[in-house]
Design a protein around this motif. Sequence first.
Motif, PDB file in Angstrom:
ATOM      1  N   LYS A  67      -8.277  -6.300   3.618  1.00 21.87           N
ATOM      2  CA  LYS A  67      -7.914  -5.462   4.769  1.00 21.87           C
ATOM      3  C   LYS A  67      -6.440  -5.608   5.121  1.00 21.87           C
ATOM      4  O   LYS A  67      -5.779  -4.641   5.472  1.00 21.87           O
ATOM      5  CB  LYS A  67      -8.753  -5.844   5.984  1.00 21.87           C
ATOM      6  N   GLU A  68      -5.931  -6.835   5.047  1.00 20.44           N
ATOM      7  CA  GLU A  68      -4.538  -7.095   5.417  1.00 20.44           C
ATOM      8  C   GLU A  68      -3.555  -6.722   4.309  1.00 20.44           C
ATOM      9  O   GLU A  68      -2.350  -6.751   4.511  1.00 20.44           O
ATOM     10  CB  GLU A  68      -4.370  -8.564   5.777  1.00 20.44           C
ATOM     11  N   GLY A  69      -4.050  -6.393   3.127  1.00 17.40           N
ATOM     12  CA  GLY A  69      -3.179  -6.005   2.027  1.00 17.40           C
ATOM     13  C   GLY A  69      -2.675  -7.167   1.196  1.00 17.40           C
ATOM     14  O   GLY A  69      -1.786  -7.009   0.369  1.00 17.40           O
ATOM     15  N   GLN A  70      -3.227  -8.365   1.394  1.00 14.67           N
ATOM     16  CA  GLN A  70      -2.799  -9.521   0.617  1.00 14.67           C
ATOM     17  C   GLN A  70      -3.462  -9.547  -0.754  1.00 14.67           C
ATOM     18  O   GLN A  70      -2.923 -10.116  -1.694  1.00 14.67           O
ATOM     19  CB  GLN A  70      -3.115 -10.806   1.374  1.00 14.67           C
ATOM     20  N   LYS A  71      -4.649  -8.943  -0.862  1.00 11.59           N
ATOM     21  CA  LYS A  71      -5.360  -8.843  -2.134  1.00 11.59           C
ATOM     22  C   LYS A  71      -5.732  -7.393  -2.347  1.00 11.59           C
ATOM     23  O   LYS A  71      -5.836  -6.619  -1.396  1.00 11.59           O
ATOM     24  CB  LYS A  71      -6.645  -9.675  -2.126  1.00 11.59           C
TER      25      LYS A  71
END
Length: 81
Positions: A50-54
């Motif tokens: 969701k946070e764009g880290q993966k």
Amino acid sequence: MLITIKDTSHKHRNKPNHMSDTEIIVLLILFHSGGFRCFKHYYQEIEDIKEGQKYMKVYKQMKMYNDPVLNPVLYGNSSAK
């Protein structure tokens, strides 16, 4: 006379829930179908996505398998184009 004193110095664990019942059920269903053994690791991965880290991986083999042109046996087509 009874006097009650609230202790405001400690954080309480029973905070109000920010997720609906439906969201919780969906998370549990996806957890069980995803092959994870630990819910904590599953939830951390979902949050990272969701946070764009993966990022979710899309495999070309699955695209080819689900394509009616490239997989005529699955879709009942007699010949591929």
